[in-house]
Scaffold this motif. Structure first.
Motif, mmCIF file in Angstrom:
data_model
loop_
_atom_site.group_PDB
_atom_site.id
_atom_site.type_symbol
_atom_site.label_atom_id
_atom_site.label_comp_id
_atom_site.label_asym_id
_atom_site.label_seq_id
_atom_site.Cartn_x
_atom_site.Cartn_y
_atom_site.Cartn_z
ATOM 1 N N LYS A 27 -4.581 1.351 -11.967
ATOM 2 C CA LYS A 27 -5.041 2.740 -11.921
ATOM 3 C C LYS A 27 -4.706 3.448 -13.238
ATOM 4 N N LEU A 28 -3.505 3.225 -13.762
ATOM 5 C CA LEU A 28 -3.094 3.852 -15.011
ATOM 6 C C LEU A 28 -3.961 3.390 -16.184
ATOM 7 N N ILE A 29 -4.278 2.090 -16.205
ATOM 8 C CA ILE A 29 -5.118 1.554 -17.282
ATOM 9 C C ILE A 29 -6.517 2.151 -17.229
ATOM 10 N N SER A 30 -7.032 2.359 -16.007
ATOM 11 C CA SER A 30 -8.381 2.921 -15.876
ATOM 12 C C SER A 30 -8.465 4.340 -16.421
ATOM 13 N N GLN A 31 -7.300 5.013 -16.557
ATOM 14 C CA GLN A 31 -7.276 6.388 -17.053
ATOM 15 C C GLN A 31 -7.023 6.483 -18.545
ATOM 16 N N GLN A 32 -6.651 5.362 -19.166
ATOM 17 C CA GLN A 32 -6.299 5.401 -20.579
ATOM 18 C C GLN A 32 -7.523 5.677 -21.455
ATOM 19 N N ASN A 33 -7.326 6.521 -22.477
ATOM 20 C CA ASN A 33 -8.417 6.859 -23.386
ATOM 21 C C ASN A 33 -8.359 6.136 -24.731
ATOM 22 N N PRO A 34 -7.169 5.934 -25.339
ATOM 23 C CA PRO A 34 -7.139 5.313 -26.670
ATOM 24 C C PRO A 34 -7.816 3.939 -26.715
ATOM 25 N N VAL A 35 -7.646 3.157 -25.642
ATOM 26 C CA VAL A 35 -8.239 1.822 -25.586
ATOM 27 C C VAL A 35 -9.178 1.762 -24.388
ATOM 28 N N ASN A 84 -10.309 11.013 -8.873
ATOM 29 C CA ASN A 84 -9.489 12.031 -8.210
ATOM 30 C C ASN A 84 -9.048 11.616 -6.811
ATOM 31 N N GLU A 85 -9.443 10.424 -6.390
ATOM 32 C CA GLU A 85 -9.131 9.961 -5.038
ATOM 33 C C GLU A 85 -8.514 8.558 -5.070
ATOM 34 N N PRO A 86 -7.378 8.380 -5.767
ATOM 35 C CA PRO A 86 -6.789 7.043 -5.845
ATOM 36 C C PRO A 86 -6.375 6.481 -4.490
ATOM 37 N N SER A 87 -5.934 7.357 -3.570
ATOM 38 C CA SER A 87 -5.507 6.873 -2.254
ATOM 39 C C SER A 87 -6.667 6.247 -1.486
ATOM 40 N N THR A 88 -7.888 6.779 -1.694
ATOM 41 C CA THR A 88 -9.066 6.212 -1.039
ATOM 42 C C THR A 88 -9.292 4.782 -1.498
ATOM 43 N N VAL A 89 -9.162 4.559 -2.797
ATOM 44 C CA VAL A 89 -9.347 3.217 -3.347
ATOM 45 C C VAL A 89 -8.249 2.283 -2.856
ATOM 46 N N PHE A 90 -6.983 2.728 -2.948
ATOM 47 C CA PHE A 90 -5.862 1.899 -2.518
ATOM 48 C C PHE A 90 -5.998 1.486 -1.053
ATOM 49 N N ALA A 91 -6.224 2.478 -0.185
ATOM 50 C CA ALA A 91 -6.252 2.220 1.255
ATOM 51 C C ALA A 91 -7.491 1.437 1.672
ATOM 52 N N ALA A 92 -8.664 1.873 1.213
ATOM 53 C CA ALA A 92 -9.902 1.198 1.602
ATOM 54 C C ALA A 92 -9.922 -0.247 1.128
ATOM 55 N N MET A 93 -9.360 -0.513 -0.056
ATOM 56 C CA MET A 93 -9.314 -1.879 -0.581
ATOM 57 C C MET A 93 -8.466 -2.764 0.318
ATOM 58 N N LEU A 153 0.832 -1.202 0.000
ATOM 59 C CA LEU A 153 0.000 0.000 0.000
ATOM 60 C C LEU A 153 0.868 1.255 0.000
ATOM 61 N N PHE A 154 2.059 1.175 0.607
ATOM 62 C CA PHE A 154 2.970 2.316 0.635
ATOM 63 C C PHE A 154 3.331 2.756 -0.785
ATOM 64 N N ILE A 155 3.560 1.798 -1.681
ATOM 65 C CA ILE A 155 3.888 2.115 -3.071
ATOM 66 C C ILE A 155 2.692 2.778 -3.753
ATOM 67 N N SER A 156 1.505 2.220 -3.521
ATOM 68 C CA SER A 156 0.290 2.761 -4.136
ATOM 69 C C SER A 156 0.032 4.194 -3.686
ATOM 70 N N LEU A 157 0.163 4.436 -2.386
ATOM 71 C CA LEU A 157 -0.105 5.776 -1.860
ATOM 72 C C LEU A 157 0.948 6.779 -2.316
ATOM 73 N N SER A 158 2.184 6.320 -2.443
ATOM 74 C CA SER A 158 3.228 7.199 -2.973
ATOM 75 C C SER A 158 2.920 7.594 -4.413
ATOM 76 N N ALA A 159 2.411 6.621 -5.193
ATOM 77 C CA ALA A 159 2.034 6.914 -6.576
ATOM 78 C C ALA A 159 0.870 7.893 -6.617
ATOM 79 N N ALA A 160 -0.081 7.728 -5.692
ATOM 80 C CA ALA A 160 -1.230 8.639 -5.658
ATOM 81 C C ALA A 160 -0.773 10.079 -5.448
ATOM 82 N N ILE A 199 2.575 10.630 -8.609
ATOM 83 C CA ILE A 199 2.239 10.405 -10.018
ATOM 84 C C ILE A 199 0.875 10.997 -10.367
ATOM 85 N N PHE A 200 -0.127 10.705 -9.520
ATOM 86 C CA PHE A 200 -1.490 11.144 -9.824
ATOM 87 C C PHE A 200 -1.823 12.500 -9.209
ATOM 88 N N LYS A 201 -0.840 13.082 -8.476
ATOM 89 C CA LYS A 201 -0.946 14.450 -7.958
ATOM 90 C C LYS A 201 -2.191 14.670 -7.096
#
Length: 289
Positions: free
Chosen positions: A162-170, A233-242, A97-104, A107-109
């Motif tokens: 998380k990155l895939i969920s944001q992709q638009n081309p596919v 806009n709340e990736p940390s909520t998903v990462f942590a709550a999951m 989870l530490f990696i996920s929250l750091s990315a939030a 990376i995801f600002k």
């Protein structure tokens, strides 16, 4: 939050099925392989991915990373449990989870509120307290490589989804289909290798168990990505709550279904996990308002 709840239910069910598979001597490697085949069938049936999008150009490094990591992480898990014990492996998995929250944050600002900081801090304490177990397994320094791989692997998988969920081309449903196909091919190559080199037989019971596992694994990943899209806009909520939700639900199932005994420290961890989820949820609601 409904997608998170459904993802947690599916994730805990996957854990229960894997535990039962070990008890009844089901080949986990084979079950995992057929699980991806069944997930491909479900994706094709419900998503109807646009085949014209399935080209070399649409395959990104993120798809390849997930295709490699999803089947590999099960091998890392098995080796980590064998070399360092179940307790240490569980902690390594949840501390990813530490990696996920750091990315939030980086990376995801995402902007963190004070309430969310408190929720995350309490959540990490909950992870340590809830998963603490005395282990009789003697650990060499070289064996720490396996829980380290579990830690890094699960963290990268979370971020990639998380990155895939944001992709638009596919469309993300087409992305899921591609990832399942890659994971299946890699897993299939591995069980064929085992069948040839170690004379491991392919059994029908493993195929049936893999299909059941695939149903819930498919649901777990699908609802997890839907949660990320619903709370983009709340990736940390998903990462942590999951993570914390799986800990609480998994512990409850372990107590009542597998008669597992928890220490006072473990129960304190469960209470802290529940408090952390409440704080993170309140922080998310404040942001929405």
């Amino acid at each position: 939050m409904i997608y998170l709840v459904l993802s947690i239910i599916c994730s805990v069910t996957v854990g229960v099925l894997l535990k039962l598979a070990k008890r009844y001597q089901i080949s986990i490697v084979q079950a995992i392989t057929w699980n991806y085949l069944f997930a491909i069938c479900l994706s094709a049936l419900f998503f109807r991915p646009a085949m014209q999008d399935l080209t070399i150009k649409t395959i990104s490094p993120i798809h390849i990373t997930l295709g490699l990591l999803l089947p590999s992480i099960f091998l890392f898990l098995a080796l980590s449990v064998q070399k360092t014990g179940l307790a240490r492996t569980d902690i390594a998995q949840r501390l990813s989870l530490f990696i996920s929250l750091s990315a939030a944050y980086f990376i995801f600002k995402e902007e963190y509120t004070l309430l969310k900081y408190w929720g995350i801090a309490i959540g990490f304490l909950a992870i340590i307290f809830t998963l603490y177990r005395k282990s009789d397994v003697q650990v060499n320094y070289t064996n720490w490589l396996y829980p380290l791989l579990v830690f890094i692997g699960f963290g990268i998988i979370d971020v990639c989804f998380k990155l895939i969920s944001q992709q638009n081309p596919v469309p993300y449903t087409t992305s899921l289909f591609m990832v399942f196909c890659m994971a299946f091919v890699i897993s299939l190559i591995y069980i064929i290798y085992l069948a040839i080199t170690k004379k491991t037989p392919l059994q029908l019971v493993n195929f049936v168990c893999g299909c059941v596992l695939g149903l819930f694994n498919f649901g777990n990943i699908l609802f997890y990505m839907k949660a990320h899209r619903a709370m983009s806009n709340e990736p940390s909520t998903v990462f942590a709550a999951m993570n914390l939700g799986v800990i609480i639900s998994g512990s409850i199932v372990g107590i009542f279904l597998f008669k597992e005994k928890l220490s006072k420290l473990n129960y304190l961890g469960l209470a802290l996990a529940l408090l952390a989820i409440i704080l993170i949820t309140l922080a998310q609601l404040n942001v929405v308002r």
